[in-house]
Write an enzyme that holds these catalytic residues in place. Structure first.
Site: not given
Length: 269
Positions: A244-246, A249
Site C-alpha cells: 500500500w505504501e509504495r 506514496i
C-alpha cells in the site's frame, strides 16, 4: 483499459486540491524552517477524512477503494506545498492504519480506527532498528510472554511521526528461531504505557514538518489484546502495508511532481 477518473473520483480530487491549497500551504516555508509539526492542520486533514481514506465507514473512515485512495493522495500532493505534512499523513495511514484495518480484531478496530481516521490520534510505524539496515527482520526487539500479555524491549529508529505519536505499531520477535518465517509479531502500544517513550528527534534536509525519531521500548508490558492477528503474523502484515505504501506514496509524489513542474514552467515563462 480506461484510465479516466470516474465522476466521483474527479469530485474527490477537486475537493482535496481546493482544500489543500486553501488550508495547508500558507506559512509552510516558516514551518519547514522551524521544523514545526502543524498539529492544527493535521486535525483539519482529519476533518476531511484524509487519515482514514480506505477505512470502512462503520469505523469512521471514508470507505474508499485502493484506486480512489491513490487518487486522493495524488490530489493532496498536488494541492499542498507542505510535503512534510503530506508525508506524515501517508506514513500514518499506509503503515499504521492499514494494518489495523486489514488485520485488527473487532475490538482493536472500534477502539483505534475512529480516532486514527479523524486525526485525534497520530500513529507511528516502529519497524526499522539501528544496525539492521535493509534487513529489517534482523531486529533485536523482543516480545516475551509474561502472564496474560507480553514484555517488549528494544529501540526503533527512523520512525516517522515518532516524536508526536499517540500509538505505535510495534514489530517484535516472538520466536527467534522462526524469524522471518513466522517469528515476527505486531503489537499496538499506546502513549503513556510504562516504558514506552519517544527517543531522540532527527534533523533532516527536507520534509521538516514531518517529525522523525527513535521509539524506545524499555520493559513495556502489553496485554494479549494488544497483539494483532496472533503470534507470527508480522511478516504478512508488514509486507501488505508496504505494498500500500509504495503505491500510494508514489501517487502522492506524482501529484507533487506535477505541481512543481507546473510551477517551474510558469517561472520559466
Amino acid at each position: 483499459m480506461d484510465f479516466a477518473l470516474t465522476q466521483d473520483q474527479q469530485i474527490l480530487r477537486d475537493e482535496i486540491v481546493a482544500f489543500a491549497r486553501r488550508e495547508l500551504t500558507e506559512g509552510v516555508i516558516e514551518r519547514d524552517r522551524n521544523q514545526e509539526f502543524p498539529h492544527d492542520l493535521w486535525l483539519k486533514c482529519g476533518e476531511m477524512g484524509l487519515q482514514g481514506l480506505p477505512v470502512p465507514e462503520e469505523y469512521g473512515g471514508l470507505g474508499l477503494d485502493p484506486v480512489s485512495t491513490a487518487v486522493a493522495l495524488e490530489a493532496l500532493g498536488y494541492g499542498s506545498a507542505d510535503s512534510g505534512l503530506s508525508f506524515s499523513i501517508c506514513a500514518h495511514l499506509l503503515a499504521c492504519v492499514i494494518p489495523i484495518t486489514m488485520h485488527g480484531s473487532e475490538e482493536q478496530k472500534r477502539k483505534y480506527l475512529p480516532k486514527l481516521s479523524n486525526g485525534t490520534m497520530i500513529a507511528v510505524n516502529a519497524m526499522s532498528e539501528p544496525g539492521t539496515g535493509s534487513d529489517a527482520y534482523a531486529m533485536k526487539t523482543r516480545a516475551i510472554r509474561d502472564g496474560n500479555g507480553y514484555r517488549i524491549n528494544g529501540t526503533k529508529i527512523w520512525s516517522t511521526n515518532g516524536p508526536v505519536a499517540d500509538l505505535a505499531i510495534v514489530y517484535a520477535m516472538t520466536d527467534i528461531e522462526k524469524g522471518y518465517y513466522g517469528g515476527t509479531s505486531v503489537f499496538l502500544v499506546e502513549k503513556g504505557q510504562g516504558g514506552f517513550m519517544p527517543g531522540q528527534k532527527f534533523e533532516k534536509m527536507g520534509l521538516r514538518t514531518s517529525p522523525i525519531g527513535e521509539v524506545v521500548l524499555d520493559n513495556v508490558w502489553v496485554p494479549d489484546a494488544a497483539l494483532v492477528a496472533g503470534e507470527g503474523a508480522g511478516t504478512n502484515i508488514f509486507t501488505q502495508s508496504m505494498e500500500w505504501e509504495r503505491v500510494c506514496i508514489g501517487a502522492k509524489h506524482c501529484g507533487t511532481m506535477q505541481r512543481l513542474l507546473e510551477k517551474s514552467i510558469d517561472y520559466a515563462k
